[in-house]
Design a protein around this motif. Sequence first.
Motif, PDB file in Angstrom:
ATOM      1  N   ARG A  20      36.491  45.135  38.847  1.00  3.89           N
ATOM      2  CA  ARG A  20      36.891  45.257  37.437  1.00  3.89           C
ATOM      3  C   ARG A  20      38.378  45.030  37.261  1.00  3.89           C
ATOM      4  O   ARG A  20      38.803  44.274  36.388  1.00  3.89           O
ATOM      5  CB  ARG A  20      36.551  46.665  36.916  1.00  3.89           C
ATOM      6  CG  ARG A  20      35.386  46.743  36.040  1.00  3.89           C
ATOM      7  CD  ARG A  20      35.267  48.071  35.310  1.00  3.89           C
ATOM      8  NE  ARG A  20      35.892  49.224  35.905  1.00  3.89           N
ATOM      9  CZ  ARG A  20      35.297  50.077  36.722  1.00  3.89           C
ATOM     10  NH1 ARG A  20      34.033  49.899  37.073  1.00  3.89           N
ATOM     11  NH2 ARG A  20      35.942  51.114  37.190  1.00  3.89           N
ATOM     12  N   HIS A  21      39.185  45.666  38.094  1.00  6.04           N
ATOM     13  CA  HIS A  21      40.647  45.547  37.978  1.00  6.04           C
ATOM     14  C   HIS A  21      41.120  44.121  38.272  1.00  6.04           C
ATOM     15  O   HIS A  21      42.006  43.609  37.586  1.00  6.04           O
ATOM     16  CB  HIS A  21      41.350  46.552  38.887  1.00  6.04           C
ATOM     17  CG  HIS A  21      41.134  47.967  38.473  1.00  6.04           C
ATOM     18  ND1 HIS A  21      41.538  48.464  37.258  1.00  6.04           N
ATOM     19  CD2 HIS A  21      40.540  49.001  39.106  1.00  6.04           C
ATOM     20  CE1 HIS A  21      41.207  49.739  37.158  1.00  6.04           C
ATOM     21  NE2 HIS A  21      40.587  50.089  38.270  1.00  6.04           N
ATOM     22  N   LEU A  23      39.419  41.339  37.889  1.00  8.10           N
ATOM     23  CA  LEU A  23      39.005  40.465  36.792  1.00  8.10           C
ATOM     24  C   LEU A  23      39.852  40.713  35.552  1.00  8.10           C
ATOM     25  O   LEU A  23      40.259  39.767  34.873  1.00  8.10           O
ATOM     26  CB  LEU A  23      37.525  40.662  36.484  1.00  8.10           C
ATOM     27  CG  LEU A  23      36.588  40.201  37.602  1.00  8.10           C
ATOM     28  CD1 LEU A  23      35.160  40.593  37.292  1.00  8.10           C
ATOM     29  CD2 LEU A  23      36.709  38.715  37.849  1.00  8.10           C
ATOM     30  N   ARG A  24      40.150  41.965  35.262  1.00 10.41           N
ATOM     31  CA  ARG A  24      40.975  42.297  34.093  1.00 10.41           C
ATOM     32  C   ARG A  24      42.365  41.677  34.239  1.00 10.41           C
ATOM     33  O   ARG A  24      42.913  41.137  33.286  1.00 10.41           O
ATOM     34  CB  ARG A  24      41.056  43.820  33.959  1.00 10.41           C
ATOM     35  CG  ARG A  24      41.891  44.323  32.829  1.00 10.41           C
ATOM     36  CD  ARG A  24      41.335  43.938  31.491  1.00 10.41           C
ATOM     37  NE  ARG A  24      40.369  44.882  31.042  1.00 10.41           N
ATOM     38  CZ  ARG A  24      39.989  44.980  29.781  1.00 10.41           C
ATOM     39  NH1 ARG A  24      40.521  44.214  28.864  1.00 10.41           N
ATOM     40  NH2 ARG A  24      39.077  45.819  29.432  1.00 10.41           N
ATOM     41  N   ALA A  37      38.312  40.287  26.457  1.00 11.61           N
ATOM     42  CA  ALA A  37      38.534  40.823  27.805  1.00 11.61           C
ATOM     43  C   ALA A  37      37.655  42.039  28.051  1.00 11.61           C
ATOM     44  O   ALA A  37      37.107  42.211  29.151  1.00 11.61           O
ATOM     45  CB  ALA A  37      40.005  41.171  28.000  1.00 11.61           C
ATOM     46  N   ASP A  38      37.508  42.894  27.040  1.00 11.00           N
ATOM     47  CA  ASP A  38      36.648  44.072  27.179  1.00 11.00           C
ATOM     48  C   ASP A  38      35.203  43.663  27.437  1.00 11.00           C
ATOM     49  O   ASP A  38      34.532  44.243  28.291  1.00 11.00           O
ATOM     50  CB  ASP A  38      36.707  44.940  25.920  1.00 11.00           C
ATOM     51  CG  ASP A  38      38.060  45.608  25.705  1.00 11.00           C
ATOM     52  OD1 ASP A  38      38.856  45.679  26.667  1.00 11.00           O
ATOM     53  OD2 ASP A  38      38.310  46.052  24.568  1.00 11.00           O
ATOM     54  N   THR A  41      34.830  42.180  30.978  1.00  8.78           N
ATOM     55  CA  THR A  41      34.958  43.260  31.960  1.00  8.78           C
ATOM     56  C   THR A  41      33.704  44.129  31.991  1.00  8.78           C
ATOM     57  O   THR A  41      33.220  44.497  33.065  1.00  8.78           O
ATOM     58  CB  THR A  41      36.207  44.108  31.662  1.00  8.78           C
ATOM     59  OG1 THR A  41      37.350  43.248  31.644  1.00  8.78           O
ATOM     60  CG2 THR A  41      36.405  45.181  32.713  1.00  8.78           C
ATOM     61  N   ASN A  45      31.220  44.336  35.142  1.00  9.18           N
ATOM     62  CA  ASN A  45      30.907  45.630  35.727  1.00  9.18           C
ATOM     63  C   ASN A  45      29.396  45.771  35.932  1.00  9.18           C
ATOM     64  O   ASN A  45      28.941  46.228  36.987  1.00  9.18           O
ATOM     65  CB  ASN A  45      31.432  46.752  34.826  1.00  9.18           C
ATOM     66  CG  ASN A  45      31.247  48.103  35.439  1.00  9.18           C
ATOM     67  OD1 ASN A  45      31.957  48.472  36.357  1.00  9.18           O
ATOM     68  ND2 ASN A  45      30.281  48.858  34.926  1.00  9.18           N
TER      69      ASN A  45
END
Length: 134
Positions: A20-21, A23-24, A37-38, A41, A45
């Motif tokens: 997750r981190h 990719l963000r 982005a949300d 993500t 996930n």
Amino acid sequence: MPATETFRIPKHRHHVSTARHRLRKALADWGVAGEQADLVTLLANELVTNAVTHCRVSHAQVRVILALHGTELLLEVSDPDRDRLPRLHDSAPDEEGGRGLALVAALADSWGCRQERYTKCVWARWETSVPPVP
């Protein structure tokens, strides 16, 4: 040329946050922010969690690829349990899990899965308004 982030994580639940981190950060570097982005993500996930939870191959690695091609974002999550393709199913209201693919199907512009020589890959695509990365 597309912008791409590719990495592998061990098949353990505590590594989902690492994916997750990463990719963000890639999304932020490419100028993809906010709701887009949300969304990416969240669905990443779900796909990574499915891979680490359901892959029956011991000591496996999960490969994650996120690519920005023009205005299209493509996420691919692969694991070596190639003969177990995911499928949508209806979850009962009291079930704690089983809704990840339904989320992906509802929120991605398109999604699917494929068998490769040694792995299976689950992918999702989205259109974004972000201009191409130079």
